[in-house]
Design a protein around this motif. Structure first.
Motif, PDB file in Angstrom:
ATOM      1  N   LEU A 124     -38.517  21.115 -37.137  1.00  0.00           N
ATOM      2  CA  LEU A 124     -39.009  21.508 -35.818  1.00  0.00           C
ATOM      3  C   LEU A 124     -37.842  21.785 -34.876  1.00  0.00           C
ATOM      4  N   ARG A 125     -36.806  20.974 -34.969  1.00  0.00           N
ATOM      5  CA  ARG A 125     -35.627  21.183 -34.126  1.00  0.00           C
ATOM      6  C   ARG A 125     -35.026  22.575 -34.375  1.00  0.00           C
ATOM      7  N   GLN A 126     -34.938  22.962 -35.647  1.00  0.00           N
ATOM      8  CA  GLN A 126     -34.397  24.288 -35.982  1.00  0.00           C
ATOM      9  C   GLN A 126     -35.312  25.407 -35.489  1.00  0.00           C
ATOM     10  N   ASP A 175     -42.114  24.579 -29.152  1.00  0.00           N
ATOM     11  CA  ASP A 175     -41.978  23.282 -28.492  1.00  0.00           C
ATOM     12  C   ASP A 175     -43.219  22.407 -28.681  1.00  0.00           C
ATOM     13  N   ASP A 176     -44.392  23.045 -28.741  1.00  0.00           N
ATOM     14  CA  ASP A 176     -45.644  22.301 -28.842  1.00  0.00           C
ATOM     15  C   ASP A 176     -46.041  21.951 -30.278  1.00  0.00           C
ATOM     16  N   LEU A 177     -45.329  22.485 -31.268  1.00  0.00           N
ATOM     17  CA  LEU A 177     -45.658  22.192 -32.668  1.00  0.00           C
ATOM     18  C   LEU A 177     -45.278  20.761 -33.035  1.00  0.00           C
ATOM     19  N   ASP A 178     -46.049  20.197 -33.929  1.00  0.00           N
ATOM     20  CA  ASP A 178     -45.655  18.935 -34.548  1.00  0.00           C
ATOM     21  C   ASP A 178     -45.477  19.202 -36.044  1.00  0.00           C
ATOM     22  N   ARG A 187     -48.717  20.510 -37.935  1.00  0.00           N
ATOM     23  CA  ARG A 187     -49.098  21.904 -37.627  1.00  0.00           C
ATOM     24  C   ARG A 187     -48.030  22.890 -38.117  1.00  0.00           C
ATOM     25  N   GLN A 188     -46.777  22.508 -38.062  1.00  0.00           N
ATOM     26  CA  GLN A 188     -45.710  23.394 -38.550  1.00  0.00           C
ATOM     27  C   GLN A 188     -45.898  23.687 -40.025  1.00  0.00           C
ATOM     28  N   ARG A 195     -47.208  27.944 -40.578  1.00  0.00           N
ATOM     29  CA  ARG A 195     -46.856  28.276 -39.196  1.00  0.00           C
ATOM     30  C   ARG A 195     -45.333  28.332 -39.041  1.00  0.00           C
ATOM     31  N   GLY A 196     -44.634  27.388 -39.655  1.00  0.00           N
ATOM     32  CA  GLY A 196     -43.172  27.376 -39.564  1.00  0.00           C
ATOM     33  C   GLY A 196     -42.554  28.619 -40.172  1.00  0.00           C
TER      34      GLY A 196
END
Length: 175
Positions: free
Chosen positions: A6-8, A101-104, A107-108, A126-127
């Motif tokens: 998620l950070r990337q 920003d809103d993904l966890d 969900r990613q 999604r990612g």
């Protein structure tokens, strides 16, 4: 499934917006007509290339939202002006940054089914969709950079390491 964290993904959506801004800043400063001039054997202009990239952003945004995108081609029916296109791209970039920003993690990694513009079936997480949007835009910014060189202008530096050097990253405070 993508190995991107998620950070990337959050960093890459910010990088994408930063690089788009740098490119549009240069294009807005060109003499009238330069950004619309056909290059590369007359098939594309800088505006046409970026209009395609923006339409693709919209298509993937619809996929991520589980909505129909309504496009039957990967080019807009009416090419926007450079000024309009810049506003559209800024809106799109803000949407993607907020979306990332809103993904966890759950969900990613969620895999979505969708239809390509040609009607073919697709399936991606999604990612991976976010990675595609960033990668696709990088490709087309490079294409526009080449057109700038052909026209006798120097494109802006849009490299990821420059972004990482020059733009503080959320979560890297004190690093």
């Amino acid at each position: 499934m993508s190995n991107a964290t998620l950070r990337q993904l959050r960093m890459l959506t910010r990088y994408n917006a930063w690089a788009n801004t740098r490119l549009y800043d240069i294009l807005m400063a060109l003499p009238d007509g330069e950004a619309r001039a056909r290059r590369n054997l007359g098939q594309h202009s800088m505006v046409g290339t970026l209009a395609h990239a923006w339409v693709v952003d919209r298509i993937w945004q619809a996929h991520l939202q589980g909505q129909a995108h309504g496009y039957t081609a990967r080019q807009p029916q009416v090419e926007p002006t450079l000024r309009q296109l810049r506003r559209h791209q800024e809106d799109s970039d803000r949407w993607y940054v907020t979306y990332a920003d809103d993904l966890d993690d759950t969900r990613q990694a969620e895999v979505l089914d969708f239809r390509f513009v040609d009607g073919g079936a697709g399936r991606m997480s999604r990612g991976d969709m976010l990675l595609h949007v960033v990668n696709h835009k990088t490709y087309h910014r490079g294409y526009v950079a080449d057109m700038l060189y052909q026209a006798g202008y120097r494109p802006p530096v849009m490299d990821l390491p420059v972004f990482l050097r020059d733009v503080p990253q959320p979560g890297n405070e004190g690093a």
